[in-house]
Write an enzyme that holds these catalytic residues in place. Structure first.
Site, PDB file in Angstrom:
ATOM      1  CE  LYS A 234      -3.040   2.618   3.104  1.00 27.12           C
ATOM      2  NZ  LYS A 234      -3.690   2.663   4.432  1.00 27.12           N
ATOM      3  CG  ASP A 239      -5.669   8.365   4.058  1.00 25.36           C
ATOM      4  OD1 ASP A 239      -6.565   8.901   3.383  1.00 25.36           O
ATOM      5  OD2 ASP A 239      -5.886   7.502   4.925  1.00 25.36           O
ATOM      6  CE  LYS A 246      -6.350   9.498   7.450  1.00 27.14           C
ATOM      7  NZ  LYS A 246      -6.764   8.329   8.228  1.00 27.14           N
ATOM      8  CG  ASP A 257      -1.863   5.521   4.855  1.00 26.06           C
ATOM      9  OD1 ASP A 257      -1.710   4.546   5.619  1.00 26.06           O
ATOM     10  OD2 ASP A 257      -2.949   5.794   4.329  1.00 26.06           O
ATOM     11  CG  ASP A 316      -9.759   7.744   6.712  1.00 22.77           C
ATOM     12  OD1 ASP A 316      -8.744   7.813   5.983  1.00 22.77           O
ATOM     13  OD2 ASP A 316      -9.711   7.858   7.946  1.00 22.77           O
ATOM     14  CD  GLU A 318      -6.850   5.277   2.458  1.00 17.42           C
ATOM     15  OE1 GLU A 318      -5.709   4.896   2.767  1.00 17.42           O
ATOM     16  OE2 GLU A 318      -7.707   5.553   3.298  1.00 17.42           O
ATOM     17  NE  ARG A 320     -10.360  -1.130   4.541  1.00 16.96           N
ATOM     18  CZ  ARG A 320     -10.800  -1.223   5.798  1.00 16.96           C
ATOM     19  NH1 ARG A 320     -11.928  -1.868   6.054  1.00 16.96           N
ATOM     20  NH2 ARG A 320     -10.117  -0.690   6.791  1.00 16.96           N
TER      21      ARG A 320
END
Length: 472
Positions: A234, A239, A246, A257, A316, A318, A320
């Site tokens: 990933k 993010d 967030k 991230d 959020d 995202e 996955r």
């Protein structure tokens, strides 16, 4: 800091000596008295500098990777805080069996991230491991451990780099440089290619960003490879949470991230440098999750590469969505896969459940999960297994699509995220796949052990060790 091995017969003079202490009875009488006056305790990370004696004493509690790596790290940090140019550590028979921990602990402990400091020190200090006699086995360990530890530090640099300086295109440049330096193959898919391949799950996450999403596929193909491994990472370069924005304080540190993608990138680089007889494919979903008029939305239904539909209830969640398409791409494009391992800072739930320092291991094969756990522990990283169960699977059921991108309960979030990814593992690969949720240890805002404030480089050592073990 430079690290090397030196033969004791050379009689080289050193400015300083680092001495690791498990039993105070073994310390010279004069030094023992001085340490006693300093209330020195034989505990991990206890350090005392005896300036007049030009010695640094470091306590450690047991002969284990972690204890010794932490000890040498503490000694190195103290050494680097002085103006001394050279230091030695005498390797006796007991320390010899833990040489890997000493080398890696020294390099990892010497790390500092100063790229954005206006004033930088340019010290040239050297640590020598002094042996009675040079041994080929220790030379091999030194060479391999230096490559591995430097890769971890490289990963730390990348993760610590700010989002304005590390975009999806930066990921591409880093991958292409590795490909050029090590003669690897490198394929890049931009947003047009993602659309063409019907990878709308990954595409949708990044479409509001001014930085185009990139799927990176690096290939290391040695002759007579014993097995074929796919690493998927990933790579969210930032993010914001998307439209499910967030809170401000949760947005800070989201440069981290990308840690899974960075771990995968540096793992394949190291495996190629070590010339391991394993074919490795590294696939990274490099994306920035931002807000804008064309952002994907809660209530959208996305279709992944394998045709499965996903109900978006939270933008959020995202990572996955990016991994779903990357996993499908891997299985469609690469034939004869033996193992698939993905690495991701996937859930805050994993941090809540396991703490900041531990990786969650998930998958369908109990034996493979156990092998992964053992590899993690041997490499010096902390991990534990999280088991799937039939009841949590119901929590990501959607009434209007094949699956929902978030659970309908606040509990078990790390496991339900792993079970979401399982929807994109093809039936023939179910027992070949492991998911590593590295959300806890990847980035911690305080120093711990031989890890600094910020990025730890989690995933690099465990991936390399796991893959090395597969050749045995």
């Amino acid at each position: 800091m430079k690290v090397n091995i030196i033969d004791i017969s050379k009689n080289k003079e050193f400015d300083l000596e680092i001495i690791l202490v498990k039993d105070l009875k073994a310390v010279e009488n004069l030094d023992s008295e001085l340490l006693s006056n300093l209330d020195f305790k034989v505990k991990d990370e206890t350090v005392a500098l005896l300036v007049e004696r030009k010695r640094i004493y470091v306590g450690f509690e047991e002969f284990s990777y972690d204890s010794l790596a932490i000890a040498i790290s503490a000694g190195v940090k103290r050494f680097l805080s002085t103006k001394f140019k050279s230091a030695k550590l005498v390797i006796n028979s007991e320390l010899k069996t833990h040489f890997k921990a000493l080398v890696e602990g020294a390099i990892l402990g010497s790390y500092s991230f100063v790229n954005y400091k206006s004033e930088k020190e340019n010290k040239k200090q050297e640590l020598s491991f002094v042996l009675e006699e040079r041994e080929q086995e220790l030379n091999t360990i030194l060479k391999e451990s230096l490559i591995i530890a430097n890769a971890v530090n490289c990963a730390r640099d990348m993760v610590n780099t700010t989002p304005q300086d590390f975009t999806p295109k930066t990921f591409v440049k880093e991958a292409q440089k590795i490909a050029k330096d090590l003669d690897l193959e490198c394929d890049i898919l931009g947003e047009k290619e993602l659309e063409k391949q019907k990878m709308m799950s990954m595409y949708s996450v990044g479409k509001a960003s001014i930085h185009e999403s990139q799927l990176i596929h690096l290939k290391y193909k040695p002759k007579k490879a014993k097995t074929k491994v796919v690493l998927v990472g990933k790579g969210l370069t930032y993010d914001s949470g998307g439209l499910s924005l967030k809170p401000a304080d949760f947005m800070v540190t989201m440069k981290a991230d990308k840690s899974g993608g960075v771990a995968v990138l540096n793992a394949i680089k190291t495996i190629a440098e070590l010339k391991l007889p394993i074919e490795v494919h590294a696939i990274i979903g490099a994306v920035e999750n931002m807000i804008g008029g064309n952002a994907y939305k809660p209530d959208d239904i996305l279709k992944a590469k394998n045709g499965k539909t996903i109900e978006v209830r939270n933008t959020d969640a995202e990572g996955r969505l990016v991994l779903a398409d990357c996993l499908c791409y891997a299985q469609d494009e690469i034939k004869g896969i033996d193992y698939i391992f993905d690495f991701a800072t996937l859930t805050g739930a994993c941090v809540v459940g396991l703490g900041e320092y531990t990786t969650g291991i998930m998958g369908n094969s109990e034996s493979l999960k156990q092998k992964a756990l053992e590899a993690c522990q041997y490499s010096g990283e902390y991990a534990t297994k999280l088991d799937f169960n039939r009841y949590l699977k119901k929590c990501i059921k959607s009434e209007i699509a094949d699956v929902c991108n978030v659970s309908n309960t606040r509990y078990g979030g790390a496991i339900t995220a792993g079970m979401f990814l399982d929807n994109f593992i093809y039936e023939e690969n179910k027992d070949k796949w492991i998911h590593f949720d590295i959300a806890g240890p990847a980035f911690v805002e305080k120093a711990w052990g031989y890890n600094p404030y910020g990025a730890s480089g989690t995933g690099v050592r465990m991936a390399i060790q796991f893959i090395k073990d597969l050749t045995k």
